[in-house]
Design an enzyme around this catalytic site. Structure first.
Site, PDB file in Angstrom:
ATOM      1  CG  ASP A 132      -1.982   1.037   1.237  1.00 54.75           C
ATOM      2  OD1 ASP A 132      -2.998   0.910   0.526  1.00 54.75           O
ATOM      3  OD2 ASP A 132      -1.792   2.019   1.984  1.00 54.75           O
ATOM      4  NE  ARG A 133      -0.524   6.556   1.250  1.00 53.06           N
ATOM      5  CZ  ARG A 133      -0.901   7.350   0.261  1.00 53.06           C
ATOM      6  NH1 ARG A 133      -1.650   6.881  -0.723  1.00 53.06           N
ATOM      7  NH2 ARG A 133      -0.516   8.619   0.223  1.00 53.06           N
ATOM      8  CG  HIS A 147      -9.306   6.271   1.167  1.00 58.97           C
ATOM      9  ND1 HIS A 147      -9.835   5.470   0.169  1.00 58.97           N
ATOM     10  CD2 HIS A 147      -7.975   5.968   1.237  1.00 58.97           C
ATOM     11  CE1 HIS A 147      -8.878   4.720  -0.330  1.00 58.97           C
ATOM     12  NE2 HIS A 147      -7.743   4.990   0.286  1.00 58.97           N
ATOM     13  CG  HIS A 177      -5.723  -3.278   0.643  1.00 53.26           C
ATOM     14  ND1 HIS A 177      -4.956  -3.026  -0.479  1.00 53.26           N
ATOM     15  CD2 HIS A 177      -5.285  -2.408   1.598  1.00 53.26           C
ATOM     16  CE1 HIS A 177      -4.114  -2.049  -0.225  1.00 53.26           C
ATOM     17  NE2 HIS A 177      -4.274  -1.655   1.020  1.00 53.26           N
TER      18      HIS A 177
END
Length: 291
Positions: free
Chosen positions: A103-104, A148, A271
């Site tokens: 992810d990030r 988001h 996810h």
């Protein structure tokens, strides 16, 4: 709450105290978590890799127990965070290392591979595509599922005020809905994540991270894409198998545009694949680095 068999400490890097959990012996391997989590993302994967690698799991700047960069959202640009992570590894004695991000953390890992190619031996990115392609793909109803991204990037204090009214509901929404199985994130880990997200300072840091993605990271990615810059390291891209859902992009095709030496692995589980499929994720990482 700690990763079994790992020790924790703070390392001062670029004016920030970076919280680091580490364990194992062997070639150095840096694991970077994503939103809205901490290094505990790797609580299953890291011990499985510690018999082959020296595994380092930091909290990203602004997340968990790490320091929060002062100043504008530019301080949260993935270029700056990547430089901080490379310097962290240098301070730990590693000029070269393999890098995995979810992810990030995968966006930070991509930036490290592009900006610091001499430092990165292998790269793995989990369930993300580069920022510029992500924004390009969000058309039509796709924005509903990525709401988001727009909310957190608002260039005022609106998201901080809204999220601050009930941070557990906001952040808990992602922990609860981005999984295929509710047992993926156990109650103790869920509480550890949420407890790190409840303060105004933590909420602001995460908003700054997303503002940087909208207004800085996308520009850096677009410049690199136009210049034809590519990842030099052998690369693994893992993403969640969407099942019957039709994605607005082809993850494999996107990553092939950035990584000539690419292998891919779709996995079921939602996810949070390092938590939903830790054995498969650990095996794929090991096969990438030391087959």
């Amino acid at each position: 709450m700690k990763i079994t068999g790992f020790t924790e400490r703070k390392v001062r890097v670029s004016g920030l105290d970076i919280h680091v959990a580490s364990g194992g012996e062997g070639p150095p391997l840096l694991l970077l978590h994503g939103f809205p989590q901490t290094h505990l993302t790797w609580r299953h994967v890291a011990p499985a890799l510690a018999d082959r690698f020296q595994v380092i799991c930091p909290d990203l700047p602004g997340y968990g127990a790490s320091g929060r960069p002062a100043g504008g959202y530019e301080r949260y640009a993935k270029r700056e965070t990547a430089a901080t992570m490379v310097e962290l590894m240098r301070q730990l004695g590693h000029e070269r290392f393999s890098l995995v991000g979810h992810d990030r953390g995968a966006l930070v890992a991509l930036r490290a591979a592009l900006d610091h190619p001499a430092a990165i031996d292998h790269l793995a990115v989990i369930d993300v595509i580069p920022t510029v392609e992500m924004w390009d793909s969000l058309t039509g109803v796709g924005g509903v599922f990525g709401f988001h991204l727009y909310l957190l990037a608002q260039p005022n204090d609106l998201p901080e005020r809204m999220i601050g009214a009930d941070p557990d509901t906001f952040f808990g929404h992602f922990l609860d809905t981005w999984v295929d199985d509710a047992a993926t994130i156990d109650p103790a880990t869920r509480e550890a994540y949420l407890s790190a997200l409840r303060t105004p300072e933590a909420i602001h840091a995460i908003c700054q991270d997303y503002r940087a993605s909208a207004f800085v990271d996308a520009v850096h990615d677009a410049e690199d894409r136009q210049a034809g810059r590519q990842i030099k390291a052998p690369t693994l891209a893992i993403w969640q198998d969407p099942g019957d859902m039709v994605l607005p992009f082809d993850p494999g095709a996107v990553w092939r545009g950035w990584a000539p030496d690419l292998r891919t692995l779709p996995l079921p589980g939602g996810h949070f694949l390092p938590e939903a499929q830790p054995e498969a994720v650990a095996a794929a990482i090991q096969d990438l680095i030391a087959p």
